[in-house]
Design an enzyme around this catalytic site. Structure first.
Site, PDB file in Angstrom:
ATOM      1  N   SER A 139      51.009  47.102  48.889  1.00  0.00           N
ATOM      2  CA  SER A 139      50.498  48.475  48.819  1.00  0.00           C
ATOM      3  C   SER A 139      49.517  48.589  47.662  1.00  0.00           C
ATOM      4  CB  SER A 139      51.664  49.436  48.597  1.00  0.00           C
ATOM      5  OG  SER A 139      52.304  49.096  47.370  1.00  0.00           O
ATOM      6  N   ASN A 140      49.272  47.474  46.981  1.00  0.00           N
ATOM      7  CA  ASN A 140      48.454  47.492  45.768  1.00  0.00           C
ATOM      8  C   ASN A 140      47.030  47.015  46.085  1.00  0.00           C
ATOM      9  OD1 ASN A 140      47.214  46.621  43.328  1.00  0.00           O
ATOM     10  ND2 ASN A 140      49.208  46.587  42.344  1.00  0.00           N
ATOM     11  N   LYS A 168      45.772  43.906  44.145  1.00  0.00           N
ATOM     12  CA  LYS A 168      46.262  42.618  44.657  1.00  0.00           C
ATOM     13  C   LYS A 168      45.477  42.219  45.901  1.00  0.00           C
ATOM     14  CE  LYS A 168      51.230  42.972  43.534  1.00  0.00           C
ATOM     15  NZ  LYS A 168      52.581  42.896  44.143  1.00  0.00           N
ATOM     16  N   GLU A 195      62.116  48.300  49.896  1.00  0.00           N
ATOM     17  CA  GLU A 195      62.796  48.522  48.615  1.00  0.00           C
ATOM     18  C   GLU A 195      62.625  47.291  47.734  1.00  0.00           C
ATOM     19  OE1 GLU A 195      66.934  49.354  49.547  1.00  0.00           O
ATOM     20  OE2 GLU A 195      66.587  51.195  48.403  1.00  0.00           O
ATOM     21  N   ASP A 241      55.622  39.329  44.314  1.00  0.00           N
ATOM     22  CA  ASP A 241      56.090  40.211  43.264  1.00  0.00           C
ATOM     23  C   ASP A 241      55.525  39.674  41.964  1.00  0.00           C
ATOM     24  OD1 ASP A 241      57.756  42.616  42.951  1.00  0.00           O
ATOM     25  OD2 ASP A 241      58.799  41.378  41.479  1.00  0.00           O
ATOM     26  N   TYR A 301      47.496  46.132  33.952  1.00  0.00           N
ATOM     27  CA  TYR A 301      47.465  45.919  32.510  1.00  0.00           C
ATOM     28  C   TYR A 301      46.250  45.104  32.046  1.00  0.00           C
ATOM     29  CZ  TYR A 301      52.317  47.463  32.949  1.00  0.00           C
ATOM     30  OH  TYR A 301      53.449  48.206  33.216  1.00  0.00           O
TER      31      TYR A 301
HETATM   32  P1  ITT Z   1      53.434  45.651  46.307  1.00  0.00           P
HETATM   33  O1  ITT Z   1      54.890  45.499  45.930  1.00  0.00           O
HETATM   34  O2  ITT Z   1      53.250  46.609  47.434  1.00  0.00           O
HETATM   35  O3  ITT Z   1      52.742  44.354  46.496  1.00  0.00           O
HETATM   36  P2  ITT Z   1      53.208  46.721  43.598  1.00  0.00           P
HETATM   37  O4  ITT Z   1      52.056  47.154  42.729  1.00  0.00           O
HETATM   38  O5  ITT Z   1      54.380  47.664  43.698  1.00  0.00           O
HETATM   39  O6  ITT Z   1      52.662  46.361  45.061  1.00  0.00           O
HETATM   40  P3  ITT Z   1      54.788  44.788  42.143  1.00  0.00           P
HETATM   41  O7  ITT Z   1      56.093  45.486  42.323  1.00  0.00           O
HETATM   42  O8  ITT Z   1      54.730  43.302  42.319  1.00  0.00           O
HETATM   43  O9  ITT Z   1      53.668  45.322  43.118  1.00  0.00           O
HETATM   44  O10 ITT Z   1      54.259  45.186  40.695  1.00  0.00           O
HETATM   45  C1  ITT Z   1      53.226  44.493  40.114  1.00  0.00           C
HETATM   46  C2  ITT Z   1      52.742  45.242  38.870  1.00  0.00           C
HETATM   47  O11 ITT Z   1      52.546  44.309  37.813  1.00  0.00           O
HETATM   48  C3  ITT Z   1      51.373  45.871  39.135  1.00  0.00           C
HETATM   49  O12 ITT Z   1      51.513  47.178  39.652  1.00  0.00           O
HETATM   50  C4  ITT Z   1      50.738  45.827  37.754  1.00  0.00           C
HETATM   51  O13 ITT Z   1      51.208  46.894  36.991  1.00  0.00           O
HETATM   52  C5  ITT Z   1      51.311  44.518  37.177  1.00  0.00           C
HETATM   53  N1  ITT Z   1      50.414  43.379  37.494  1.00  0.00           N
HETATM   54  C6  ITT Z   1      50.698  42.310  38.301  1.00  0.00           C
HETATM   55  N2  ITT Z   1      49.649  41.477  38.397  1.00  0.00           N
HETATM   56  C7  ITT Z   1      48.680  42.032  37.649  1.00  0.00           C
HETATM   57  C8  ITT Z   1      47.350  41.648  37.362  1.00  0.00           C
HETATM   58  O14 ITT Z   1      46.799  40.561  37.896  1.00  0.00           O
HETATM   59  N3  ITT Z   1      46.644  42.440  36.570  1.00  0.00           N
HETATM   60  C9  ITT Z   1      47.174  43.560  36.048  1.00  0.00           C
HETATM   61  N4  ITT Z   1      48.404  44.015  36.260  1.00  0.00           N
HETATM   62  C10 ITT Z   1      49.171  43.241  37.064  1.00  0.00           C
END
Ligand code: ITT
Length: 201
Positions: A8-9, A12, A36, A65, A148
């Protein structure tokens, strides 16, 4: 080769697309209810997402994740990186809390972790882990990336990940490393048989 991905990101997804090449076609999964995330490790959550979403995909699917582990915060925010400042919190609120918690700390060491899980029809196949070490800055720098990144200083480049060009970030990032392992494994297993073998790392 067609590979379904579930996230959902949008940050990513941009990086998945950039990493795809050499015959890989990423197809974002649409329509499934959000999964979840109840695990205490990146591995648990990646598998939980991949298994769940693969039940809604007509082929091989991966989910990942990822998050930031900060030494001075005992590894936080870790698996709670997306919701560090609360459920539904955005990047800005998460970053503000991170900097607040680190005020006065001399140890700024941090690492990003990414675990990708592959699954098919609700069965986990394999996981791949990538990590990258950096330092948390006090002031944000750069407009690329997401999450971040404006605060994640990468010493070998001398800039933050948000200042790095997207392809340069991917060369060294946790996500880039995990994706390359997955591509290599898929390529290898495709050579052996038509369908990748089962088993996890
Ligand atoms: P999905 O589970 O739907 O894939 P999400 O954003 O909820 O999306 P995560 O639970 O894996 O995904 O959380 C990852 C978080 O970690 C993301 O929202 C950022 O805050 C941080 N993060 C991970 N990779 C990153 C990156 O390359 N650059 C910056 N922040 C990152």
């Amino acid at each position: 080769m067609r590979l379904y991905c579930a996230t959902s990101n949008p940050g990513k997804l941009r990086e998945f697309r950039l990493a795809a090449g050499g015959g890989w076609e990423f197809v974002p999964l649409a329509g499934a209810q959000p999964c979840e995330e109840t695990g205490e490790t990146f591995e648990d959550n990646a598998i939980q997402k991949a298994v769940y979403y693969s039940r809604h995909a007509p082929g091989l699917l991966f989910a990942e994740d990822s998050g930031l582990e900060v030494g001075a915060l005992g590894g936080s925010p870790g698996v709670r990186s997306a919701r560090f400042a609360g459920e539904g919190a955005g990047d800005e609120a998460n970053n503000r809390l991170l900097i607040e918690r680190l005020r006065g700390a001399t140890n700024r060491a941090a690492r990003y972790v990414c675990v990708i899980a592959l699954a098919r029809e609700g069965k986990p196949l394999r996981t791949f882990r990538g990590e990258v070490e950096g330092q948390i800055t006090d002031e944000p720098r750069g407009a690329n990336g997401f999450g971040y990144d404006p605060y994640f200083f990468y010493p070998p480049f001398g800039i933050t990940f948000a200042e790095a060009a997207p392809d340069r970030k991917l060369e060294v990032s946790h996500r880039g490393r995990a994706l390359r392992q997955m591509f290599a494994w898929l390529k290898e297993s495709r050579g052996d048989s038509q369908s990748p073998p089962t088993g996890r790392t």
